[in-house]
Structure formats: C-alpha cells, structure tokens
Design a protein around this motif. Structure first.
Motif, PDB file in Angstrom:
ATOM      1  N   ARG A 227       0.852  -1.170   0.000  1.00 37.85           N
ATOM      2  CA  ARG A 227       0.000   0.000   0.000  1.00 37.85           C
ATOM      3  C   ARG A 227       0.897   1.231   0.000  1.00 37.85           C
ATOM      4  N   VAL A 228       0.428   2.217  -0.715  1.00 42.82           N
ATOM      5  CA  VAL A 228       1.101   3.507  -0.751  1.00 42.82           C
ATOM      6  C   VAL A 228       0.191   4.451   0.011  1.00 42.82           C
ATOM      7  N   GLY A 229       0.727   5.108   1.017  1.00 40.25           N
ATOM      8  CA  GLY A 229      -0.094   5.979   1.861  1.00 40.25           C
ATOM      9  C   GLY A 229      -0.338   7.336   1.216  1.00 40.25           C
ATOM     10  N   SER A 230      -0.577   8.332   2.047  1.00 31.23           N
ATOM     11  CA  SER A 230      -0.831   9.678   1.544  1.00 31.23           C
ATOM     12  C   SER A 230       0.407  10.245   0.854  1.00 31.23           C
ATOM     13  N   ASN A 231       1.577   9.774   1.247  1.00 36.03           N
ATOM     14  CA  ASN A 231       2.814  10.152   0.567  1.00 36.03           C
ATOM     15  C   ASN A 231       3.103   9.074  -0.475  1.00 36.03           C
ATOM     16  N   PRO A 232       3.003   9.406  -1.773  1.00 35.15           N
ATOM     17  CA  PRO A 232       3.189   8.382  -2.807  1.00 35.15           C
ATOM     18  C   PRO A 232       4.617   7.848  -2.902  1.00 35.15           C
ATOM     19  N   ASN A 233       5.529   8.426  -2.140  1.00 34.48           N
ATOM     20  CA  ASN A 233       6.914   7.967  -2.160  1.00 34.48           C
ATOM     21  C   ASN A 233       7.255   7.058  -0.985  1.00 34.48           C
ATOM     22  N   ILE A 234       6.247   6.671  -0.217  1.00 38.54           N
ATOM     23  CA  ILE A 234       6.428   5.706   0.871  1.00 38.54           C
ATOM     24  C   ILE A 234       5.531   4.514   0.573  1.00 38.54           C
TER      25      ILE A 234
ATOM     26  N   TYR B  78       4.476   0.510   1.801  1.00 40.32           N
ATOM     27  CA  TYR B  78       4.497  -0.528   2.826  1.00 40.32           C
ATOM     28  C   TYR B  78       4.267  -1.856   2.119  1.00 40.32           C
ATOM     29  N   ILE B  79       5.166  -2.806   2.344  1.00 42.79           N
ATOM     30  CA  ILE B  79       5.101  -4.114   1.684  1.00 42.79           C
ATOM     31  C   ILE B  79       5.029  -5.193   2.760  1.00 42.79           C
ATOM     32  N   GLU B  80       4.256  -6.238   2.469  1.00 41.85           N
ATOM     33  CA  GLU B  80       4.226  -7.440   3.306  1.00 41.85           C
ATOM     34  C   GLU B  80       4.369  -8.640   2.384  1.00 41.85           C
ATOM     35  N   TYR B  81       5.158  -9.602   2.823  1.00 44.63           N
ATOM     36  CA  TYR B  81       5.255 -10.858   2.088  1.00 44.63           C
ATOM     37  C   TYR B  81       5.330 -11.989   3.095  1.00 44.63           C
TER      38      TYR B  81
ATOM     39  N   TRP C 200       9.475   1.056   2.294  1.00 43.36           N
ATOM     40  CA  TRP C 200      10.358   1.471   1.211  1.00 43.36           C
ATOM     41  C   TRP C 200      10.060   2.922   0.845  1.00 43.36           C
ATOM     42  N   MET C 201      11.110   3.685   0.563  1.00 41.28           N
ATOM     43  CA  MET C 201      10.967   5.067   0.146  1.00 41.28           C
ATOM     44  C   MET C 201      11.471   5.211  -1.288  1.00 41.28           C
ATOM     45  N   ARG C 202      10.625   5.813  -2.127  1.00 45.21           N
ATOM     46  CA  ARG C 202      11.035   6.020  -3.529  1.00 45.21           C
ATOM     47  C   ARG C 202      12.126   7.089  -3.554  1.00 45.21           C
ATOM     48  N   VAL C 203      13.277   6.740  -4.135  1.00 43.38           N
ATOM     49  CA  VAL C 203      14.376   7.700  -4.216  1.00 43.38           C
ATOM     50  C   VAL C 203      14.567   8.198  -5.643  1.00 43.38           C
ATOM     51  N   VAL C 204      14.118   7.443  -6.619  1.00 42.62           N
ATOM     52  CA  VAL C 204      14.183   7.875  -8.014  1.00 42.62           C
ATOM     53  C   VAL C 204      12.910   7.443  -8.706  1.00 42.62           C
TER      54      VAL C 204
END
Length: 165
Positions: free
Chosen positions: A130-137, A139-142, A157-161
């Motif tokens: 899921r991507v929260g209100s900040n599209p660059n954060i 959350y992953i579950e496996y 995970w944080m989008r850096v590029v």
C-alpha cells in the motif's frame, strides 16, 4: 419477448461492466510502483512526526515489469600501509525477476535469479503493498512460508528515483 431480450442484454452488460470494474488498472498500479526504492526503517520523532532511516538496500521496478534488488556493503580501503583508511561501498544485485500486478494492492515477484539464496531461484513471491498519503512511501508485506503461513514480514520502502528520471 422484447422485454426478456432487453433484460438479458442489460444483465449481460451489467455483468461485463461489473467484472471489468473489478479488474485492477494495471498501468496505474505499475506507475505507482515504478522507480527506485530504498529500504527504510520508519521511526517516530519526539514531536510525533515520522522519520525514515535509509539502509543500503534498493529495489528497482521498471515500466516493463522487471525488478531487481541491490544491496550495498561498506568496507575500508587503504591504498598504502601508512595511508589513511577510507570508506568505500560495494553494491551488487541480490535478485532479479519480473512482477505481475494481481490487484490494486498485490503483485507477484517471479524470482528468476537470487544470488544469495539459490533455493529462491525460479520461485514466486506474493506481496501485499500500500502507498499511503505520501506516494513515495510504500508498505510491503510478504509471507515467508506461503499464503497459509502466519509468518508475514513487513517492510517500508521510500522512492528515491521516480521512473524516467
């Protein structure tokens, strides 16, 4: 007879439109996933704001649904015996494969090559995200033991590029 035919056509169209509406917009989902992501630890500062501590683990997801995971390892380097030690980082790919979007919040990773754990070569991993209100954060579950196992692992995970940069 015309009423029955009209009802049948409406029911058929409704069923088709309903099933189409339930299909994920794979292009939109892929767009939200594409880019280079850095594994981070999420913490809460004293003022209540969230902070993210980056680790040297990166995941790249491309528009053609390929992915790779890279890790960086720090080590010291001395050019000469009496020289000052310098820190350097060796970065290498740990796994590569493809992804398949399965819903608005799930995708599969087809692990073609896992360079650390060969037992994971040619396996499939199911991920919830899921991507929260900040599209660059993100959350992953496996699940380490498969869908029926209670051993879910959570990561941030944080989008850096972004894709295309």
């Amino acid at each position: 007879m015309k009423k029955r035919m009209l009802i049948l056509v409406v029911a058929l169209l409704g069923g088709l439109l309903g099933s189409h509406a339930q299909q994920p917009d794979k292009e939109s989902v892929l767009k939200s996933l594409a880019g280079t992501w850095q594994y981070v630890e999420e913490t809460t500062k004293a003022d209540g704001e969230k902070a993210y501590i980056g680790r040297q683990i990166y995941k790249t997801i491309t528009a053609d649904q390929k992915y790779s995971v890279m890790i960086g390892v720090n080590f010291t380097v001395k050019e000469e015996s009496n020289a000052e030690e310098k820190m350097s980082t060796l970065t290498f790919i740990t796994q590569q494969g493809e992804i398949e979007i399965t819903s608005e919040s799930t995708y599969l990773e087809y692990i073609h090559n896992h360079y650390i754990d060969k037992n994971l070569n040619n396996t499939i991993s199911s991920l919830r995200f899921r991507v929260g209100s900040n599209p660059n954060i993100m959350y992953i579950e496996y699940n380490l033991g498969g869908e029926e196992s209670p051993n879910w692992v959570s990561e941030v995970w944080m989008r850096v590029v972004p894709l295309g940069m």
